[in-house]
Structure formats: structure tokens, C-alpha cells
Design a protein around this motif. Structure first.
Motif, PDB file in Angstrom:
ATOM      1  N   ARG A  30       6.142  -3.152  -4.078  1.00 13.82           N
ATOM      2  CA  ARG A  30       5.152  -2.905  -5.136  1.00 13.82           C
ATOM      3  C   ARG A  30       4.524  -1.482  -5.280  1.00 13.82           C
ATOM      4  O   ARG A  30       3.975  -1.027  -6.202  1.00 13.82           O
ATOM      5  N   GLN A  33       4.888   4.953  -0.789  1.00 18.55           N
ATOM      6  CA  GLN A  33       4.278   6.367  -0.159  1.00 18.55           C
ATOM      7  C   GLN A  33       5.133   7.165   0.240  1.00 18.55           C
ATOM      8  O   GLN A  33       6.101   6.750   0.838  1.00 18.55           O
ATOM      9  N   GLY A  95      -0.105 -10.181  -1.292  1.00 19.16           N
ATOM     10  CA  GLY A  95      -1.541 -10.340  -1.689  1.00 19.16           C
ATOM     11  C   GLY A  95      -2.230  -9.056  -1.303  1.00 19.16           C
ATOM     12  O   GLY A  95      -1.788  -7.920  -1.911  1.00 19.16           O
ATOM     13  N   SER A  96      -3.326  -9.155  -0.734  1.00 20.40           N
ATOM     14  CA  SER A  96      -4.324  -7.829  -0.648  1.00 20.40           C
ATOM     15  C   SER A  96      -4.070  -7.050   0.384  1.00 20.40           C
ATOM     16  O   SER A  96      -4.423  -6.128   0.250  1.00 20.40           O
ATOM     17  N   PHE A  97      -3.164  -7.588   1.340  1.00 16.45           N
ATOM     18  CA  PHE A  97      -2.980  -6.740   2.489  1.00 16.45           C
ATOM     19  C   PHE A  97      -1.714  -6.165   2.158  1.00 16.45           C
ATOM     20  O   PHE A  97      -0.732  -6.483   1.809  1.00 16.45           O
ATOM     21  N   ASN A  98      -1.747  -4.674   2.523  1.00 16.28           N
ATOM     22  CA  ASN A  98      -0.381  -3.960   2.227  1.00 16.28           C
ATOM     23  C   ASN A  98       0.279  -3.729   3.508  1.00 16.28           C
ATOM     24  O   ASN A  98       0.008  -2.502   4.388  1.00 16.28           O
ATOM     25  N   LYS A  99       1.278  -4.349   3.674  1.00 16.69           N
ATOM     26  CA  LYS A  99       1.961  -4.158   4.985  1.00 16.69           C
ATOM     27  C   LYS A  99       3.245  -3.240   4.726  1.00 16.69           C
ATOM     28  O   LYS A  99       4.075  -3.637   4.071  1.00 16.69           O
ATOM     29  N   LEU A 100       3.081  -2.065   5.101  1.00 12.97           N
ATOM     30  CA  LEU A 100       4.104  -0.965   4.899  1.00 12.97           C
ATOM     31  C   LEU A 100       5.148  -0.970   5.908  1.00 12.97           C
ATOM     32  O   LEU A 100       4.800  -1.058   7.130  1.00 12.97           O
ATOM     33  N   PHE A 102       8.073   1.532   7.100  1.00 15.53           N
ATOM     34  CA  PHE A 102       8.685   2.964   7.077  1.00 15.53           C
ATOM     35  C   PHE A 102      10.138   2.964   7.250  1.00 15.53           C
ATOM     36  O   PHE A 102      10.663   2.370   7.978  1.00 15.53           O
TER      37      PHE A 102
ATOM     38  N   ASN B  31      -9.317  -2.876   5.065  1.00 18.83           N
ATOM     39  CA  ASN B  31      -8.170  -2.924   5.900  1.00 18.83           C
ATOM     40  C   ASN B  31      -8.002  -1.702   6.708  1.00 18.83           C
ATOM     41  O   ASN B  31      -8.110  -0.588   6.334  1.00 18.83           O
ATOM     42  N   TYR B  33      -5.282  -0.504  10.202  1.00 15.36           N
ATOM     43  CA  TYR B  33      -4.110  -0.390  10.852  1.00 15.36           C
ATOM     44  C   TYR B  33      -3.855   0.321  12.125  1.00 15.36           C
ATOM     45  O   TYR B  33      -4.305   1.473  12.032  1.00 15.36           O
ATOM     46  N   ALA B  96      -7.200  -2.556  -1.749  1.00 16.40           N
ATOM     47  CA  ALA B  96      -6.591  -2.794  -2.628  1.00 16.40           C
ATOM     48  C   ALA B  96      -7.324  -2.807  -4.020  1.00 16.40           C
ATOM     49  O   ALA B  96      -7.133  -3.542  -4.975  1.00 16.40           O
ATOM     50  N   TYR B 101      -2.572   0.026  -3.320  1.00 14.17           N
ATOM     51  CA  TYR B 101      -2.574  -0.126  -1.977  1.00 14.17           C
ATOM     52  C   TYR B 101      -2.431   0.989  -1.020  1.00 14.17           C
ATOM     53  O   TYR B 101      -1.765   0.877  -0.061  1.00 14.17           O
TER      54      TYR B 101
END
Lengths: 112, 114
Positions: A30, A33, A95-100, A102, B31, B33, B96, B101
């Protein structure tokens, strides 16, 4: 799992020249970076794109979610552009969590 | 501009010792990390948090614990450090809001386990 393939792994440029880095994604992302890890080891945010292209000085980035790739173009390279460049992207359906995830990075060396 | 700070910036620990890496963000992001970055690899997610009191396992959580006592602070804990945990650790925060994001990274902590 989601994969990000970044190329090339290493690149050498003479000052004033340019090139492109590329990341291919195995799933629909989505947003992407791009970062540069500088000589001090810090990650510098270069671009955040959800679609289209962005330009900042001598850097330009593009992201095509449908075709599953992103590029980072560097023109008129300068010595201070040297470092490791990373792309990172998060899957569309997270969802609202952005698991990047790399890419492995591109080590860029700019030579006089 | 997001502000994420980490401490210490450099740490040398002995095998079997306990190590705590701290992260603070002043942007009120929900959030946070923790990643590690090894030479020749991209960053890999260790733990993350949705907010104060929450911690979740990332892709490589084994050997690590995390703690989120407040919105601003997120710690990574190595109870029994091993040489394989020698790495550079990055903390990040993000949200978000408005469908954006983006994650913002701290300066990193270089950990050496002898």
C-alpha cells in the motif's frame, strides 16, 4: 511471507552521473518508503509514497502498487550521496498496523 | 518532523548478561517498533506495540522481550544476551492518521555482545 527484492546490491557512480535503484514486491503493497543509511548509521527518510512519483532535489521516486515495484532515481550524484539505500513496504491488507518489509539494501559509492 | 531517540547509542555487553535498549518518541504515535539490522540485510522486525501496555511479536522475537510502559517509551530487553544478538537496533514510531503509514526511525543502537 512478503518479499522485497532490491537491486542492485551495490553500485558505484562517478560524481555528476546518475542511476536507478529498484524494488520489486511479491505482493500488493500500500505504500513504500525509501531510506538512506548515512555514515553515522542513522536512517534518513527520503520518500514515502502511496502512489505515483515524488521528487526532492536530485532524487526522484516512483511507486506502482499494481505492477508491484518502486524505483529511486539519483541524478548528478555527489560524494555525500554515498551510503546504503533501503526500500521498505507494507502489505495492502494489514489494517492500521504497518508491518514494513525491507529490501536488503543498495550500497552506493560515489567517486570523484 | 518525527522525533525518535534511542539510548544508549553504543553498548558492549557480555554473554549471559541483561541488556535493555530504550526508545522515546515525542510525536504521540500509537505504534512503535523494534528492528535489527545486520550487514548485508535489511531491517527485520523483532517486536512492535499498538500503544501503552501492548507488545506483539514480530518476525524474529526469539531471545527478546519488549515493554511499552507509556505512549512515549518502548524498550527492548535481552534477558540473556548472546553473541548472535550483536547487531544494530533501530526503533521506529508511526501511525495511520489520514491513511499515511509512514514510520520514523531513531538513530540506532550498536550492540556488541562478547
Amino acid at each position: 511471507g512478503d518479499q522485497v527484492e532490491q537491486s542492485p546490491s551495490a553500485l558505484s557512480l562517478h560524481e555528476g552521473t546518475g542511476s536507478a535503484l529498484r524494488c520489486n514486491f511479491t505482493t500488493t503493497m500500500r505504500a513504500v518508503q525509501w531510506f538512506r543509511k548515512n555514515s553515522r548509521g542513522s536512517l534518513i527518510n527520503l520518500f514515502y509514497l502511496a502512489s505515483g512519483t515524488k521528487e526532492n532535489g536530485r532524487l526522484k521516486s516512483a511507486f506502482d502498487s499494481k505492477e508491484r515495484y518502486s524505483t529511486l532515481h539519483i541524478r548528478d550524484a555527489q560524494l555525500e550521496d554515498s551510503g546504503t539505500y533501503f526500500c521498505a513496504a507494507g502489505p495492502l491488507l494489514s489494517g492500521s498496523f504497518n508491518k514494513l518489509t525491507f529490501g536488503a539494501g543498495t550500497r552506493l559509492a560515489v567517486c570523484p | 518532523e518525527a522525533a525518535v531517540t534511542q539510548s544508549p547509542r553504543n553498548k558492549v555487553a557480555v554473554t549471559g548478561g541483561k541488556v535493555t535498549l530504550s526508545c522515546n518518541q515525542t510525536n504521540n504515535h500509537n505504534n512503535m517498533y523494534w528492528y535489527r539490522q545486520d550487514t548485508g540485510h535489511g531491517l527485520r522486525l523483532i517486536h512492535y506495540s499498538y500503544g501503552a501496555g501492548s507488545t506483539e511479536k514480530g518476525d524474529i522475537p526469539d531471545g527478546y522481550k519488549a515493554s511499552r510502559p507509556s505512549q512515549e517509551n518502548f524498550s527492548l530487553i535481552l534477558e540473556l544476551a548472546t553473541p548472535s544478538q550483536t547487531s544494530v537496533y533501530f526503533c521506529a514510531s508511526g501511525d495511520a492518521l489520514g491513511g499515511r503509514y509512514e514510520q520514523y526511525f531513531g538513530p540506532g543502537t550498536r550492540l556488541t555482545v562478547l
